[in-house]
Write a protein that holds these residues in place. Sequence first.
Motif, mmCIF file in Angstrom:
data_model
loop_
_atom_site.group_PDB
_atom_site.id
_atom_site.type_symbol
_atom_site.label_atom_id
_atom_site.label_comp_id
_atom_site.label_asym_id
_atom_site.label_seq_id
_atom_site.Cartn_x
_atom_site.Cartn_y
_atom_site.Cartn_z
ATOM 1 N N ARG A 1 16.339 17.223 -21.128
ATOM 2 C CA ARG A 1 17.435 17.208 -22.094
ATOM 3 C C ARG A 1 18.681 16.631 -21.447
ATOM 4 O O ARG A 1 19.206 17.182 -20.477
ATOM 5 C CB ARG A 1 17.704 18.633 -22.577
ATOM 6 C CG ARG A 1 18.863 18.745 -23.558
ATOM 7 C CD ARG A 1 19.103 20.193 -23.921
ATOM 8 N NE ARG A 1 20.193 20.314 -24.899
ATOM 9 C CZ ARG A 1 20.633 21.484 -25.377
ATOM 10 N NH1 ARG A 1 20.079 22.626 -24.949
ATOM 11 N NH2 ARG A 1 21.609 21.516 -26.262
ATOM 12 N N GLU B 1 11.135 21.863 -29.719
ATOM 13 C CA GLU B 1 12.427 21.359 -29.271
ATOM 14 C C GLU B 1 12.313 20.596 -27.958
ATOM 15 O O GLU B 1 13.020 19.605 -27.750
ATOM 16 C CB GLU B 1 13.390 22.546 -29.122
ATOM 17 C CG GLU B 1 14.842 22.152 -28.945
ATOM 18 C CD GLU B 1 15.754 23.367 -28.905
ATOM 19 O OE1 GLU B 1 16.733 23.417 -29.683
ATOM 20 O OE2 GLU B 1 15.465 24.268 -28.076
ATOM 21 N N SER B 2 11.410 21.044 -27.100
ATOM 22 C CA SER B 2 11.227 20.366 -25.812
ATOM 23 C C SER B 2 10.803 18.921 -26.017
ATOM 24 O O SER B 2 11.288 18.005 -25.330
ATOM 25 C CB SER B 2 10.187 21.099 -24.965
ATOM 26 O OG SER B 2 10.592 22.421 -24.684
ATOM 27 N N GLN C 1 11.386 17.081 -28.699
ATOM 28 C CA GLN C 1 12.504 16.360 -29.304
ATOM 29 C C GLN C 1 13.513 15.922 -28.248
ATOM 30 O O GLN C 1 13.983 14.773 -28.248
ATOM 31 C CB GLN C 1 13.184 17.237 -30.355
ATOM 32 C CG GLN C 1 12.319 17.541 -31.572
ATOM 33 C CD GLN C 1 12.994 18.511 -32.525
ATOM 34 O OE1 GLN C 1 14.211 18.727 -32.457
ATOM 35 N NE2 GLN C 1 12.215 19.120 -33.422
ATOM 36 N N GLN D 1 13.590 21.370 -18.991
ATOM 37 C CA GLN D 1 13.690 20.597 -20.218
ATOM 38 C C GLN D 1 14.250 19.211 -19.902
ATOM 39 O O GLN D 1 15.236 19.081 -19.170
ATOM 40 C CB GLN D 1 14.598 21.294 -21.228
ATOM 41 C CG GLN D 1 13.913 22.397 -22.026
ATOM 42 C CD GLN D 1 14.739 22.800 -23.243
ATOM 43 O OE1 GLN D 1 15.953 22.686 -23.246
ATOM 44 N NE2 GLN D 1 14.069 23.286 -24.273
ATOM 45 N N ASP E 1 6.285 25.381 -25.521
ATOM 46 C CA ASP E 1 6.069 24.147 -26.287
ATOM 47 C C ASP E 1 4.895 23.328 -25.761
ATOM 48 O O ASP E 1 4.653 22.208 -26.233
ATOM 49 C CB ASP E 1 7.328 23.271 -26.332
ATOM 50 C CG ASP E 1 8.445 23.900 -27.155
ATOM 51 O OD1 ASP E 1 8.133 24.664 -28.094
ATOM 52 O OD2 ASP E 1 9.623 23.635 -26.852
#
Length: 449
Positions: free
Chosen positions: A395, A69-70, A72, A393, A97
Motif C-alpha cells: 500500500r 483490500e490487500s 486493491q 500490505q 486476504d
Amino acid sequence: MTLNTRRQFLSLCLRGCLGAATLSALQMRFMQSVLAAEQQPFTDYKALVCVFLVGGNDSLNMLIPMAGESLQFYQQARQDLAVTDALPLKPLREVEDGIGLHPSMAALLPYFEQRKLALVSAVGTLVQPTTKAEYLSGSIIKPQHLFSHNDQQDTWMRGREPQIISRGWGAQMLELLYQQPDFASCISLAGSNLWQSGELINPFGLTHGGVPDLQATRRSDVRSSVLRQATQALLAGQSHPIGAHYAQLNNNAIERSAIMRQALKLAPDFSDVFPSGNTLAAQLRKVAQIISARDSLNVGRQVFFVRLGGFDTHGDQQRLHPILLGRVAEAMAAFQQAMDDSGNSNNVTSFTMSDFGRTLSTNGDGTDHGWAGHQLVMGGAVKGGDIFGAVPQQRLGGERDVGAGRIIPEFANEQYFATLAQWFGLSAAQCLQLFPNLKNFNQTNLQFV
C-alpha cells in the motif's frame, strides 16, 4: 598433519610421476586419508548455498495478495506491473486476504507443499527496530547508504551495519568453527566475492565447466609435463618474500585443483536433473556434484556462492522479471531434487540474498531501488510450507512506506543470517560476535530452519 606439511606432501606427489592430470582415485583417497588426521570439529555434514540475485530483486512481487483490500492496494500501487494469475499458496500460518506465488515460480510450488521451501518476509538492512515515524524524524540509526547497489551488496555480504570491514560472514563462520578452514570448505561458482572473503580463507573458484587450469599445462603430453616441472623448479627455493609467496600460491593452486578435479570425477553427473540454458542452474549443478563428492574432500562444513544478475529492473520489468524469477525457480528446484536424489537434503540449505527490494510504485516501465524484500530458504531441514513474518500490505503511503513505496523491513538481515548460522553450527554467542546488531532485536533466531 599441518596445512604446510600437507602442501609439501601433495607437491612431492605432483612433482614426481603423479601429475595433476594423472592422479588415480586410489592415490587421491590415500591423500585424503592423510588429510583426515587434521582437526574436524564436527562429525556431521552441513552446507549453506548462497544464491545472490544481483541488482535488487523485486521480491515483493513474488508474493501476491489474492483478494480483498490487500489486492486493491497492490493493484493500485503496481499498476501495469501487477500480477494477475498468481499461484495460490496455503501457508501453515494463514495470510489475510490470501497469498499467491508469482506464476513464473511454479517449479518451486511442489517444494513449498512438501514443506522444504519457506519464505522469510520483509527482510532488509536494519541497525535497530524502526518505525516510519522514527525513520522520518531521524531519531534512530539508519543503515548506511540505503538504496545504493554496491553499499547494500557489501552490507548483505559482510553481515553487519554500520561497520565497514573487508570480510564476509560466510568465510567468518568457517573461521569461527575451524582453526584453519580447508580450501574445499569455501567454494564459489561465481568468482571472488566479499561473502566468502576472510582472514584465513578465500573462496576456491570453479566455473560450471569444472576446475580452471593453465592452458599450457593442462594436457598430459610430454611437452606440458616438462613445462609444468620447469615452472615448479623455477619457483622452488625462492628466497625473496614475494617470490616465495608466489611459489606457495602456485603450489597451492596445483594441489587444490588436483584434489577438486579428482573429487569431481567421483561425483554424479546430474545432467538429467538440471535444465539447460540456465546459467544459475549450471552453477548449482556443479555445487550438487561437489556436495555429492564431499567424502573424498573430507569436509564437515561447506559454504557455496552462486549468482544471477539482471535484477536492476528500472525498465522493461514486465518482460524481464518473470524470466529471471523463472530461472531462479527452475534452478533452485533442480538443485533441491538433486539433494533429494543424492540423500543430502537434510544437510544442505540454500537461501537467497539480494541488494535490496524495490519500490511498490512503478516508474512507468519498471521499479526503482527499494528496501525490504522477501527471501527464499530451501532444504530438508527448513520448516517449509510457511511464510515467516507478516506479509506487508503493498500500500503506497502505508504504515511501513517511507516514501515512493520503499518498505521498512520487519526483520533485519542480521536476524536472517544468524538463523542460518546457528543451523550451520555457530553458538548464540558466536552469532552475536559475527552480527553485532543482533543485540538490538528481541528475536535472534527466526526459527525457519
